[in-house]
Write a protein that holds these residues in place. Structure first.
Motif, mmCIF file in Angstrom:
data_model
loop_
_atom_site.group_PDB
_atom_site.id
_atom_site.type_symbol
_atom_site.label_atom_id
_atom_site.label_comp_id
_atom_site.label_asym_id
_atom_site.label_seq_id
_atom_site.Cartn_x
_atom_site.Cartn_y
_atom_site.Cartn_z
ATOM 1 N N LEU A 224 7.872 -3.454 2.531
ATOM 2 C CA LEU A 224 6.548 -3.294 1.942
ATOM 3 C C LEU A 224 5.519 -2.871 2.986
ATOM 4 N N ALA A 225 5.616 -3.439 4.194
ATOM 5 C CA ALA A 225 4.693 -3.054 5.266
ATOM 6 C C ALA A 225 4.935 -1.608 5.695
ATOM 7 N N ALA A 226 6.202 -1.217 5.783
ATOM 8 C CA ALA A 226 6.529 0.149 6.206
ATOM 9 C C ALA A 226 6.001 1.181 5.211
ATOM 10 N N ILE A 227 6.057 0.856 3.928
ATOM 11 C CA ILE A 227 5.525 1.768 2.904
ATOM 12 C C ILE A 227 4.028 1.981 3.117
ATOM 13 N N GLN A 228 3.317 0.889 3.427
ATOM 14 C CA GLN A 228 1.888 1.007 3.735
ATOM 15 C C GLN A 228 1.665 1.860 4.986
ATOM 16 N N MET A 229 2.408 1.554 6.032
ATOM 17 C CA MET A 229 2.225 2.235 7.313
ATOM 18 C C MET A 229 2.558 3.714 7.234
ATOM 19 N N ALA A 230 3.516 4.049 6.383
ATOM 20 C CA ALA A 230 3.949 5.449 6.271
ATOM 21 C C ALA A 230 2.812 6.357 5.816
ATOM 22 N N ASP A 231 1.905 5.838 5.010
ATOM 23 C CA ASP A 231 0.789 6.651 4.508
ATOM 24 C C ASP A 231 -0.103 7.149 5.633
ATOM 25 N N SER A 232 -0.284 6.296 6.662
ATOM 26 C CA SER A 232 -1.131 6.694 7.792
ATOM 27 C C SER A 232 -0.314 7.155 8.993
ATOM 28 N N ARG A 233 1.005 7.125 8.836
ATOM 29 C CA ARG A 233 1.923 7.518 9.908
ATOM 30 C C ARG A 233 1.595 6.789 11.217
#
Length: 263
Positions: free
Chosen positions: A125-134
């Protein structure tokens, strides 16, 4: 990310031990904190101390890492009220020293739900969030026990081997998204963790020269935020031992059974 001011750091297992020390160390560096653990009253005490250290915001989200629905609900609440997490430190976990032949496998299943599956759910879930801002950093607290297994820690060692293996693969998957993944692998740390891991209370006394403080682990962990550090193994003596064990496993097994089995 060397400057943590304005960065949002989520720490699980933040009510005591390493997690509590991580909270204080991150607060010293000006981070905005999200503290999670099962005991809300203890989290509020840690929050009060963080508020004395720093003027940055501190949020408390009680969370049972064995409950995937609770993890998802909590992450939704955090995203809606605070926003994206910059750094996730998966610290929550527990262990117990006991011979495997008599181990209650219901307890083993619960350990894997917390130590391994909880880490996976939250990291995803955290990685999905982080992926948006790379951008972002996921730090998983493993253990030297995940590199050097010893008698009477079969289940705990297995859970930490899993955390390390998961982290190594996740690091490669997330690298193209500029999301860093690091494992922190401490040896024995003098915390309440050992109330459950070693109810007799004698283990830490017998291995005194290898025992770390939670502050030592926290300081090393916060320092590597934003770096490309693959893993941190503590203390130095056990870091060397882990490398030698991978090169000379048969000799390592002999020494563990005949010299270093202190449980």
């Amino acid at each position: 990310m060397n400057d943590l001011k304005g960065k949002v750091i989520m720490i699980t297992g933040a009510s005591s031990g390493i997690g509590e020390s991580l909270a204080y160390e991150a607060a010293k560096n000006g981070a905005t904190l999200i503290l999670s653990a099962r005991r809300e009253n203890k989290l509020k005490e840690v929050k009060e101390q963080c508020n004395k250290i720093s003027a940055s915001e501190v949020y408390v989200y009680p969370l049972d890492m064995s409950d995937p629905d609770a993890i998802e609900e909590t992450m939704v609440k955090i995203e809606n009220s605070i926003g994206k997490i910059d750094v996730l430190i998966n610290n929550a976990g527990f262990g117990r020293t006991e011979e495997f032949m008599t181990y209650d496998l219901n307890k083993a299943e619960n350990m894997f739900r917390v130590n391994v599956l909880g880490v996976m759910y939250l990291s995803q879930l955290a990685a999905i969030q982080m992926a948006d801002s790379r951008s972002g950093h996921i730090i998983n607290v493993g253990s030297i026990a995940g590199k050097i297994a010893t008698p009477k820690s079969a289940v705990y060692s297995a859970s930490k081997f899993a955390v390390i293996g998961f982290s190594n693969a996740l690091r490669l998957e997330l690298k193209p998204l500029n999301i860093k993944v690091t494992t922190i692998n401490p040896g024995p740390v003098d915390t309440a963790f050992f109330d459950e891991f070693d109810p007799s209370g004698s283990y830490l006394e017998r291995i005194g020269r290898f025992v770390l403080t939670s502050d030592e682990v926290a300081e090393k962990t916060i320092k590597i935020i934003g770096t490309n550090k693959r893993e941190v193994n503590l203390p130095f003596s056990l870091s060397v031992a882990a490398k030698l064990y991978s090169l000379f496993p048969a000799l390592g097994d002999y020494l563990i059974l005949n010299q270093f089995d202190k449980k």
